[in-house]
Write a protein that holds these residues in place. Structure first.
Motif, PDB file in Angstrom:
ATOM      1  N   LEU A 128     -27.545 -59.984  90.209  1.00 52.67           N
ATOM      2  CA  LEU A 128     -26.195 -59.782  89.682  1.00 52.67           C
ATOM      3  C   LEU A 128     -25.814 -61.063  88.938  1.00 52.67           C
ATOM      4  CD1 LEU A 128     -23.597 -58.120  89.463  1.00 52.67           C
ATOM      5  CD2 LEU A 128     -22.888 -59.109  91.656  1.00 52.67           C
ATOM      6  N   GLU A 129     -25.854 -61.006  87.609  1.00 51.91           N
ATOM      7  CA  GLU A 129     -25.679 -62.219  86.813  1.00 51.91           C
ATOM      8  C   GLU A 129     -24.219 -62.639  86.693  1.00 51.91           C
ATOM      9  OE1 GLU A 129     -27.676 -61.906  83.092  1.00 51.91           O
ATOM     10  OE2 GLU A 129     -29.648 -61.593  84.000  1.00 51.91           O
ATOM     11  N   ASP A 130     -23.326 -61.683  86.445  1.00 49.18           N
ATOM     12  CA  ASP A 130     -21.911 -62.036  86.329  1.00 49.18           C
ATOM     13  C   ASP A 130     -21.054 -60.812  86.599  1.00 49.18           C
ATOM     14  OD1 ASP A 130     -21.380 -60.551  83.801  1.00 49.18           O
ATOM     15  OD2 ASP A 130     -22.685 -62.049  82.909  1.00 49.18           O
ATOM     16  N   TYR A 181     -32.558 -48.446  96.516  1.00 46.41           N
ATOM     17  CA  TYR A 181     -31.209 -48.831  96.930  1.00 46.41           C
ATOM     18  C   TYR A 181     -31.060 -50.333  96.735  1.00 46.41           C
ATOM     19  CZ  TYR A 181     -27.181 -49.784  99.911  1.00 46.41           C
ATOM     20  OH  TYR A 181     -25.976 -50.210 100.380  1.00 46.41           O
ATOM     21  N   VAL A 182     -30.032 -50.730  95.985  1.00 45.01           N
ATOM     22  CA  VAL A 182     -29.809 -52.141  95.649  1.00 45.01           C
ATOM     23  C   VAL A 182     -28.411 -52.540  96.120  1.00 45.01           C
ATOM     24  CG1 VAL A 182     -29.767 -53.857  93.789  1.00 45.01           C
ATOM     25  CG2 VAL A 182     -31.275 -51.865  93.609  1.00 45.01           C
ATOM     26  N   ASN A 183     -28.319 -53.700  96.762  1.00 44.96           N
ATOM     27  CA  ASN A 183     -27.036 -54.209  97.258  1.00 44.96           C
ATOM     28  C   ASN A 183     -26.871 -55.644  96.774  1.00 44.96           C
ATOM     29  OD1 ASN A 183     -24.709 -54.827  98.593  1.00 44.96           O
ATOM     30  ND2 ASN A 183     -25.520 -54.583 100.655  1.00 44.96           N
ATOM     31  N   CYS A 184     -25.833 -55.868  95.933  1.00 49.05           N
ATOM     32  CA  CYS A 184     -25.597 -57.185  95.341  1.00 49.05           C
ATOM     33  C   CYS A 184     -24.227 -57.711  95.782  1.00 49.05           C
ATOM     34  CB  CYS A 184     -25.626 -57.111  93.815  1.00 49.05           C
ATOM     35  SG  CYS A 184     -27.086 -56.323  93.125  1.00 49.05           S
ATOM     36  N   PRO A 185     -24.172 -58.765  96.588  1.00 49.47           N
ATOM     37  CA  PRO A 185     -22.884 -59.335  96.981  1.00 49.47           C
ATOM     38  C   PRO A 185     -22.269 -60.151  95.853  1.00 49.47           C
ATOM     39  CG  PRO A 185     -24.679 -60.582  97.967  1.00 49.47           C
ATOM     40  CD  PRO A 185     -25.311 -59.428  97.248  1.00 49.47           C
ATOM     41  N   ALA A 186     -20.962 -59.980  95.653  1.00 47.60           N
ATOM     42  CA  ALA A 186     -20.231 -60.726  94.617  1.00 47.60           C
ATOM     43  C   ALA A 186     -18.969 -61.308  95.238  1.00 47.60           C
ATOM     44  CB  ALA A 186     -19.879 -59.823  93.444  1.00 47.60           C
ATOM     45  N   TYR A 187     -18.880 -62.630  95.268  1.00 43.65           N
ATOM     46  CA  TYR A 187     -17.696 -63.289  95.834  1.00 43.65           C
ATOM     47  C   TYR A 187     -16.697 -63.529  94.701  1.00 43.65           C
ATOM     48  CZ  TYR A 187     -14.809 -66.501  98.517  1.00 43.65           C
ATOM     49  OH  TYR A 187     -13.755 -67.111  99.166  1.00 43.65           O
ATOM     50  N   ILE A 188     -15.509 -62.936  94.834  1.00 41.33           N
ATOM     51  CA  ILE A 188     -14.492 -62.979  93.785  1.00 41.33           C
ATOM     52  C   ILE A 188     -13.264 -63.709  94.302  1.00 41.33           C
ATOM     53  CG2 ILE A 188     -12.953 -61.575  92.355  1.00 41.33           C
ATOM     54  CD1 ILE A 188     -15.102 -59.399  92.448  1.00 41.33           C
ATOM     55  N   ARG A 189     -12.838 -64.722  93.563  1.00 39.90           N
ATOM     56  CA  ARG A 189     -11.625 -65.455  93.940  1.00 39.90           C
ATOM     57  C   ARG A 189     -10.400 -64.613  93.626  1.00 39.90           C
ATOM     58  NH1 ARG A 189     -14.618 -69.140  91.231  1.00 39.90           N
ATOM     59  NH2 ARG A 189     -13.261 -69.002  89.395  1.00 39.90           N
ATOM     60  N   GLN A 227     -26.534 -63.899  91.487  1.00 32.53           N
ATOM     61  CA  GLN A 227     -26.749 -63.621  92.900  1.00 32.53           C
ATOM     62  C   GLN A 227     -27.924 -62.656  93.072  1.00 32.53           C
ATOM     63  OE1 GLN A 227     -25.003 -64.770  95.784  1.00 32.53           O
ATOM     64  NE2 GLN A 227     -26.801 -63.755  96.672  1.00 32.53           N
ATOM     65  N   ASN A 228     -28.913 -63.067  93.872  1.00 36.20           N
ATOM     66  CA  ASN A 228     -30.042 -62.178  94.169  1.00 36.20           C
ATOM     67  C   ASN A 228     -29.564 -60.991  95.002  1.00 36.20           C
ATOM     68  OD1 ASN A 228     -32.051 -63.712  92.852  1.00 36.20           O
ATOM     69  ND2 ASN A 228     -32.228 -65.067  94.625  1.00 36.20           N
ATOM     70  N   CYS A 229     -30.152 -59.831  94.751  1.00 33.74           N
ATOM     71  CA  CYS A 229     -29.763 -58.613  95.431  1.00 33.74           C
ATOM     72  C   CYS A 229     -30.844 -58.194  96.436  1.00 33.74           C
ATOM     73  CB  CYS A 229     -29.547 -57.489  94.420  1.00 33.74           C
ATOM     74  SG  CYS A 229     -28.419 -57.898  93.062  1.00 33.74           S
ATOM     75  N   VAL A 230     -30.430 -57.427  97.409  1.00 36.92           N
ATOM     76  CA  VAL A 230     -31.363 -56.834  98.368  1.00 36.92           C
ATOM     77  C   VAL A 230     -31.818 -55.489  97.811  1.00 36.92           C
ATOM     78  CG1 VAL A 230     -31.657 -55.986 100.714  1.00 36.92           C
ATOM     79  CG2 VAL A 230     -30.225 -57.997 100.294  1.00 36.92           C
TER      80      VAL A 230
END
Length: 221
Positions: free
Chosen positions: A50-52, A184-192, A215-218
């Motif tokens: 997940l690049e951006d 199945y792909v799961n990408c965590p993204a931390y958003i302020r 962010q690397n994804c599972v």
């Protein structure tokens, strides 16, 4: 007569032993071929990043208490964001067909956007594919405890949104193409989070905010 019957019994047993030996030899040959193909090709699942993420809105609205005569109105979450996903095929001899992929956003285990279809793509050996889908969720009803959780996340400074991809892939070796496999792909993204102190509308609102994640994804296939 007894000797002839004994001869026939021995003959049948020899035929059965030969048939069993041939069957075991055939099974062994098939397993050996599969093992050699695996050793030569060394299939590896694709790597997603997940690049951006560009966030236009992430708001949870609470209607507060309603009169007892009226049915309670649930809290709703509105989400608008665009993400950039890249997939890398690490295989030297195997191509990948992405025949059907759907991306969506999830918050605290609950889907909060509609599924967005990604275009079918063929990925060659050690090739990279990139998608930039928009994820929308307008006034999605969420669990009653979501308001308190979002308040806690706002206190910590941000929320963890999971960008997920579900779909089907096929493997291509030479001219041979496999059957479909689930991916199945799961990408965590931390958003302020931003916004005022009004708990009735928590989250991001106003100008778009772009987060560089890488962010690397599972990935499960």
């Amino acid at each position: 007569m007894t000797k002839e019957c004994g001869y026939h019994d021995d003959h049948r047993r020899q035929l059965l032993r030969r048939a069993l030996a041939a069957l075991l030899g055939f099974i062994f040959l098939i397993l050996l071929v599969i093992f050699l193909i695996w050793i030569i090709l060394r299939p590896t699942k694709p790597r997603f990043v997940l690049e951006d993420a560009t966030v236009y809105a992430f708001n949870l609205s609470s209607t507060g208490d309603t009169p007892s005569a009226a049915a309670p109105t649930p809290n709703t979450l509105t989400l608008t964001m665009q993400v950039t996903l890249s997939a890398f095929n690490p295989n030297n001899r195997i191509g990948i067909y992405y025949t059907k992929l759907d991306a969506y956003a999830s918050y605290r285990g609950q889907q909060v956007s509609l599924a967005t279809a990604l275009p079918p793509t063929y990925q060659g050996h050690r090739d990279t594919a990139v998608w930039s889908p928009f994820l929308y969720g307008a006034a999605v009803p969420v669990s009653p405890f979501m308001l308190e959780i979002l308040r806690q996340d706002k206190t910590s400074g941000g929320v963890l949104v999971n960008v997920k991809v579900n779909g089907r892939v096929k493997w291509k070796v030479g001219t041979w193409v496999s059957g479909r496999y689930h991916i199945y792909v799961n990408c965590p993204a931390y958003i302020r989070l931003a916004g005022d102190r009004d708990d009735a509308a928590l989250g991001v609102a106003g100008p778009a905010v772009k987060f560089q994640l890488f962010q690397n994804c599972v990935v499960d296939v």
